[in-house]
Design a protein around this motif. Sequence first.
Motif, PDB file in Angstrom:
ATOM      1  N   THR A 135       0.859  -1.186   0.000  1.00 55.72           N
ATOM      2  CA  THR A 135       0.000   0.000   0.000  1.00 55.72           C
ATOM      3  C   THR A 135       0.897   1.238   0.000  1.00 55.72           C
ATOM      4  N   GLY A 136       0.288   2.394  -0.107  1.00 54.49           N
ATOM      5  CA  GLY A 136       1.063   3.623  -0.100  1.00 54.49           C
ATOM      6  C   GLY A 136       1.490   4.032  -1.500  1.00 54.49           C
ATOM      7  N   TYR A 137       2.265   5.101  -1.564  1.00 57.11           N
ATOM      8  CA  TYR A 137       2.660   5.684  -2.846  1.00 57.11           C
ATOM      9  C   TYR A 137       4.169   5.599  -3.029  1.00 57.11           C
ATOM     10  N   ARG A 138       4.581   5.490  -4.295  1.00 58.68           N
ATOM     11  CA  ARG A 138       5.993   5.452  -4.646  1.00 58.68           C
ATOM     12  C   ARG A 138       6.247   6.417  -5.801  1.00 58.68           C
ATOM     13  N   ILE A 139       7.502   6.781  -5.997  1.00 55.77           N
ATOM     14  CA  ILE A 139       7.854   7.709  -7.071  1.00 55.77           C
ATOM     15  C   ILE A 139       7.860   6.953  -8.400  1.00 55.77           C
ATOM     16  N   PRO A 140       7.103   7.408  -9.397  1.00 54.55           N
ATOM     17  CA  PRO A 140       7.125   6.753 -10.712  1.00 54.55           C
ATOM     18  C   PRO A 140       8.503   6.915 -11.370  1.00 54.55           C
ATOM     19  N   GLN A 141       8.950   5.850 -11.987  1.00 56.06           N
ATOM     20  CA  GLN A 141      10.239   5.868 -12.677  1.00 56.06           C
ATOM     21  C   GLN A 141      10.071   5.267 -14.071  1.00 56.06           C
ATOM     22  N   GLY A 142      10.835   5.783 -15.024  1.00 50.80           N
ATOM     23  CA  GLY A 142      10.837   5.217 -16.364  1.00 50.80           C
ATOM     24  C   GLY A 142       9.933   5.976 -17.316  1.00 50.80           C
ATOM     25  N   GLU A 176      11.060  13.713  -0.069  1.00 50.66           N
ATOM     26  CA  GLU A 176      12.208  14.626  -0.014  1.00 50.66           C
ATOM     27  C   GLU A 176      13.182  14.388  -1.165  1.00 50.66           C
ATOM     28  N   ASP A 177      13.237  13.132  -1.626  1.00 49.78           N
ATOM     29  CA  ASP A 177      14.178  12.795  -2.691  1.00 49.78           C
ATOM     30  C   ASP A 177      13.546  12.837  -4.076  1.00 49.78           C
ATOM     31  N   TYR A 178      12.391  13.489  -4.179  1.00 48.20           N
ATOM     32  CA  TYR A 178      11.747  13.560  -5.496  1.00 48.20           C
ATOM     33  C   TYR A 178      12.620  14.371  -6.448  1.00 48.20           C
ATOM     34  N   PRO A 179      12.844  13.882  -7.677  1.00 44.32           N
ATOM     35  CA  PRO A 179      13.754  14.578  -8.611  1.00 44.32           C
ATOM     36  C   PRO A 179      13.333  16.026  -8.869  1.00 44.32           C
ATOM     37  N   LYS A 180      14.199  16.939  -8.503  1.00 44.81           N
ATOM     38  CA  LYS A 180      13.870  18.367  -8.642  1.00 44.81           C
ATOM     39  C   LYS A 180      13.922  18.838 -10.095  1.00 44.81           C
ATOM     40  N   SER A 181      14.538  18.032 -10.953  1.00 49.96           N
ATOM     41  CA  SER A 181      14.626  18.418 -12.368  1.00 49.96           C
ATOM     42  C   SER A 181      13.343  18.125 -13.136  1.00 49.96           C
ATOM     43  N   ARG A 182      12.467  17.309 -12.574  1.00 49.17           N
ATOM     44  CA  ARG A 182      11.221  16.973 -13.261  1.00 49.17           C
ATOM     45  C   ARG A 182      10.287  18.182 -13.317  1.00 49.17           C
ATOM     46  N   LYS A 183       9.616  18.315 -14.439  1.00 45.05           N
ATOM     47  CA  LYS A 183       8.581  19.321 -14.573  1.00 45.05           C
ATOM     48  C   LYS A 183       7.227  18.687 -14.269  1.00 45.05           C
ATOM     49  N   ALA A 184       6.187  19.491 -14.241  1.00 42.61           N
ATOM     50  CA  ALA A 184       4.855  18.964 -13.940  1.00 42.61           C
ATOM     51  C   ALA A 184       4.209  18.290 -15.147  1.00 42.61           C
ATOM     52  N   LEU A 185       4.276  18.914 -16.320  1.00 42.85           N
ATOM     53  CA  LEU A 185       3.505  18.427 -17.459  1.00 42.85           C
ATOM     54  C   LEU A 185       4.283  18.361 -18.765  1.00 42.85           C
ATOM     55  N   VAL A 186       5.032  19.416 -19.089  1.00 42.51           N
ATOM     56  CA  VAL A 186       5.733  19.489 -20.373  1.00 42.51           C
ATOM     57  C   VAL A 186       7.232  19.342 -20.130  1.00 42.51           C
ATOM     58  N   PRO A 187       7.881  18.320 -20.690  1.00 42.04           N
ATOM     59  CA  PRO A 187       9.297  18.092 -20.438  1.00 42.04           C
ATOM     60  C   PRO A 187      10.152  19.344 -20.680  1.00 42.04           C
TER      61      PRO A 187
END
Length: 265
Positions: free
Chosen positions: A187-194, A251-262
Motif C-alpha cells: 500500500t502507499g505511494y511510490r515515485i514513478p520511474q521510467g 524529499e528525494d523527489y527529482p527536482k529536475s522533473r517538470k509537472a507536465l511538459v518536459p
Amino acid sequence: MDVILSKLFASVGDELHVLDCMAYLMILMAACTFITLLFENVPYGRYATSRYGFPVNVKFAWFVQELPAFLVPLCLVLGTSASKTTHLPNRLLLAIYFCHYTQRSLIYPFLIRGGKSTPFASFALAFVFCVYNGYMQVRYLSHYADYPADWVTSPYFITGSLLWLVGWLVNIHSDHILRNLRKSGETGYRIPQGGLFEYVSGANFFGEITEWAGFALAGQSVQGVSFFIFTLSVLASRAFAHHRWYLQKFEDYPKSRKALVPFIL
C-alpha cells in the motif's frame, strides 16, 4: 434511433447547429472548470473526500463512467443512417476515437490494481461528460463532417494522426508504469520511474492531452477543439496538483522533473 433523433431536430441544419452549440458550451465549461480547479483538486484518488458523496468502487466507477463514451457512439454509427462513414477521412477519425475508448472503457478498468474509491459526484459527472462528448464527437463525424477526398494526405491530418498515436502510446505506457509501482499486497505511494516520468510528474496526463490535440488537428472541427480544450483544462490541473504533492511527499523527489511538459512546465 434515426426516428427518435429526427423528431428532436426538425432539419439537418438544426442538429448541426446544436452540435456546434454543444462544442461552444464545452469550451465555456472548460473555462469554468479551469478556474474552479485553481482552488480545488479534482476529488478522486489521493484527493478523494466524503464531501463529494459516498464512495464507489474504483474499478466499477471507471468501467461504468467511461462505457457511454464507447456505447453511445457505437449506437450512433450502427443504429443510424451514418452517411459520412463511407468517407475515408471520417472513418479514420472515428477509428482514432474508438481506439482510445475501447482501451479506456473495456480494458483499462480491469487492469486497475487497488486504488481508492471514487466519490459519487466525480463518478456521476464523468458519466454525464462521456455521454455528452461521445454523442457530440461521433454524431458530427458520422453524419455531418465533410472533408475533401484527399484530406488524409493533408499536413493537418498526417501531423494530427501521428501526434495522436504518440500521445496514445505514451498514455498507455505511463498507465502501465503507474499500475506496477506497488508489488502485490503493498500500500502507499511510490515515485514513478521510467518512460516520460523521468521528465514530468504527469506523464499519463501529457499523453492524453497530446492525443486529443492530435485528434483536433486532424479533424479541424470545433467539436474536436472543444474536447482538447476541456481535456487540457482538467488534466493540466491534475498534473500540477500531482507535481506539488510529490514534492511535498518525497524529499528525494527529482527536482529536475517538470509537472507536465518536459524541460518547460
